[in-house]
Design a protein around this motif. Structure first.
Motif, PDB file in Angstrom:
ATOM      1  N   SER A 133       0.454   5.852  -2.000  1.00  6.13           N
ATOM      2  CA  SER A 133      -0.213   6.902  -2.770  1.00  6.13           C
ATOM      3  C   SER A 133       0.162   6.850  -4.188  1.00  6.13           C
ATOM      4  N   GLY A 134       1.370   6.954  -4.370  1.00  3.11           N
ATOM      5  CA  GLY A 134       1.611   7.027  -5.709  1.00  3.11           C
ATOM      6  C   GLY A 134       1.722   6.023  -6.784  1.00  3.11           C
ATOM      7  N   ARG A 135       1.048   4.809  -6.430  1.00  9.74           N
ATOM      8  CA  ARG A 135       0.551   3.769  -7.126  1.00  9.74           C
ATOM      9  C   ARG A 135      -0.718   3.968  -7.917  1.00  9.74           C
ATOM     10  N   PHE A 136      -1.563   4.933  -7.490  1.00 13.49           N
ATOM     11  CA  PHE A 136      -2.721   5.013  -7.949  1.00 13.49           C
ATOM     12  C   PHE A 136      -2.612   6.150  -9.099  1.00 13.49           C
ATOM     13  N   PRO A 137      -3.249   5.528 -10.316  1.00 12.47           N
ATOM     14  CA  PRO A 137      -3.120   6.450 -11.539  1.00 12.47           C
ATOM     15  C   PRO A 137      -4.064   7.452 -11.726  1.00 12.47           C
ATOM     16  N   ASP A 138      -5.074   7.756 -10.937  1.00  6.04           N
ATOM     17  CA  ASP A 138      -6.200   8.299 -11.048  1.00  6.04           C
ATOM     18  C   ASP A 138      -6.073   9.465 -10.086  1.00  6.04           C
ATOM     19  N   GLY A 139      -5.013  10.159  -9.748  1.00  4.41           N
ATOM     20  CA  GLY A 139      -5.066  11.229  -8.855  1.00  4.41           C
ATOM     21  C   GLY A 139      -4.686  10.800  -7.565  1.00  4.41           C
ATOM     22  N   PRO A 140      -5.023  12.011  -6.641  1.00  5.14           N
ATOM     23  CA  PRO A 140      -4.512  11.721  -5.253  1.00  5.14           C
ATOM     24  C   PRO A 140      -5.464  10.526  -4.635  1.00  5.14           C
ATOM     25  N   HIS A 141      -4.729   9.764  -3.973  1.00  5.90           N
ATOM     26  CA  HIS A 141      -5.513   8.739  -3.182  1.00  5.90           C
ATOM     27  C   HIS A 141      -4.448   8.328  -1.957  1.00  5.90           C
ATOM     28  N   ASP A 142      -5.258   8.067  -1.028  1.00  2.00           N
ATOM     29  CA  ASP A 142      -4.527   7.633   0.288  1.00  2.00           C
ATOM     30  C   ASP A 142      -3.871   6.404   0.200  1.00  2.00           C
ATOM     31  N   PRO A 143      -2.857   6.154   0.986  1.00  4.25           N
ATOM     32  CA  PRO A 143      -2.268   4.637   0.792  1.00  4.25           C
ATOM     33  C   PRO A 143      -3.414   3.767   1.279  1.00  4.25           C
ATOM     34  N   GLU A 144      -3.206   2.440   0.919  1.00  2.00           N
ATOM     35  CA  GLU A 144      -4.034   1.354   1.503  1.00  2.00           C
ATOM     36  C   GLU A 144      -3.328   0.541   2.303  1.00  2.00           C
ATOM     37  N   VAL A 145      -3.548   0.367   3.551  1.00  2.00           N
ATOM     38  CA  VAL A 145      -2.839  -0.342   4.462  1.00  2.00           C
ATOM     39  C   VAL A 145      -3.563  -1.632   4.626  1.00  2.00           C
ATOM     40  N   LEU A 146      -2.684  -2.546   4.469  1.00  2.00           N
ATOM     41  CA  LEU A 146      -3.313  -4.033   4.267  1.00  2.00           C
ATOM     42  C   LEU A 146      -3.250  -4.193   6.003  1.00  2.00           C
ATOM     43  N   TYR A 147      -4.555  -5.062   6.532  1.00  2.00           N
ATOM     44  CA  TYR A 147      -4.680  -5.418   7.759  1.00  2.00           C
ATOM     45  C   TYR A 147      -4.865  -7.033   7.496  1.00  2.00           C
ATOM     46  N   ARG A 148      -4.028  -7.663   8.063  1.00  2.00           N
ATOM     47  CA  ARG A 148      -3.761  -9.242   8.020  1.00  2.00           C
ATOM     48  C   ARG A 148      -4.325 -10.065   9.494  1.00  2.00           C
ATOM     49  N   ILE A 149      -5.360 -10.588   9.528  1.00  2.00           N
ATOM     50  CA  ILE A 149      -5.854 -11.075  10.634  1.00  2.00           C
ATOM     51  C   ILE A 149      -5.806 -12.651  10.916  1.00  2.00           C
ATOM     52  N   GLY A 150      -4.834 -13.525  11.555  1.00  2.00           N
ATOM     53  CA  GLY A 150      -5.010 -14.728  11.509  1.00  2.00           C
ATOM     54  C   GLY A 150      -3.610 -15.117  12.091  1.00  2.00           C
ATOM     55  N   PRO A 151      -3.566 -16.460  12.488  1.00  2.00           N
ATOM     56  CA  PRO A 151      -4.512 -17.528  12.098  1.00  2.00           C
ATOM     57  C   PRO A 151      -5.764 -17.300  13.004  1.00  2.00           C
ATOM     58  N   LEU A 152      -7.121 -17.434  12.346  1.00  2.00           N
ATOM     59  CA  LEU A 152      -8.118 -17.305  13.318  1.00  2.00           C
ATOM     60  C   LEU A 152      -8.169 -18.509  14.232  1.00  2.00           C
ATOM     61  N   ALA A 153      -8.717 -18.205  15.424  1.00  2.00           N
ATOM     62  CA  ALA A 153      -9.042 -19.243  16.244  1.00  2.00           C
ATOM     63  C   ALA A 153     -10.512 -19.812  16.472  1.00  2.00           C
ATOM     64  N   HIS A 154     -10.592 -20.955  15.827  1.00  2.00           N
ATOM     65  CA  HIS A 154     -12.178 -21.458  15.562  1.00  2.00           C
ATOM     66  C   HIS A 154     -12.811 -22.027  16.728  1.00  2.00           C
TER      67      HIS A 154
END
Length: 168
Positions: free
Chosen positions: A147-168
């Motif tokens: 949250s504290g990384r955002f300079p423009d006021g209160p912002h929720d954290p951003e959670v990275l979703y990593r999906i893979g490797p993909l089964a094609h």
């Protein structure tokens, strides 16, 4: 595939779609709204890694914007997913995401998908969790930006979703 999905036209966005994509994002009331200019640029510069769903008349009713990560070009970063309010609840977001990933896998060798989700965005959490399950791919989550990384006021954290490797 539902009847609504069977009639769905999914293709690349064009600059002419930019204003409608901006409106869909604005009206979602959950996405961080970028400038209208950025949606026009996105439709020009990142059309190959984005997708738009169109109604019978050819008007955009939903979209997924993404790009290939410069330091990991086989990873598609999904920037935004939105469906017009009148078309929600029909599986369009999942159809758009599946279609885009299939296209970028074929054209660019994509083997992984990343996105960020703010805590409490249940629709996005479900969309990407279900995507991983449908594709038999592991899903990892970690906070990307506190949250504290955002300079423009209160912002929720951003959670990275990593999906893979993909089964094609």
């Amino acid at each position: 595939m539902t009847a609504a999905q069977a009639d769905l036209q999914i293709d690349r966005p064009t600059v002419a779609d930019g204003a409608v994509l901006w409106r869909i994002a604005r009206d979602s009331k959950v996405l961080d709204l970028n400038s209208s200019y950025s949606y026009l640029l996105w439709c020009r510069d990142f059309a190959a890694t984005s997708a738009v769903a169109r109604d019978e008349g050819g008007e955009p009713i939903g979209f997924v914007t993404g790009y290939l990560r410069p330091d990991s070009p086989r990873t598609l970063l999904v920037w935004q997913v939105a469906v017009d309010e009148t078309h929600r609840g029909r599986g369009l977001a999942a159809a758009l995401l599946d279609g885009l990933v299939a296209r970028t896998a074929a054209e660019h060798g994509v083997t992984a998908v990343e996105t960020t989700v703010t805590p409490g965005n249940t629709a996005s959490e479900r969309l990407f969790t279900a995507f991983a399950e449908r594709h038999g791919a592991p899903l990892e989550r970690e906070v990307l930006f506190e949250s504290g990384r955002f300079p423009d006021g209160p912002h929720d954290p951003e959670v990275l979703y990593r999906i893979g490797p993909l089964a094609h």
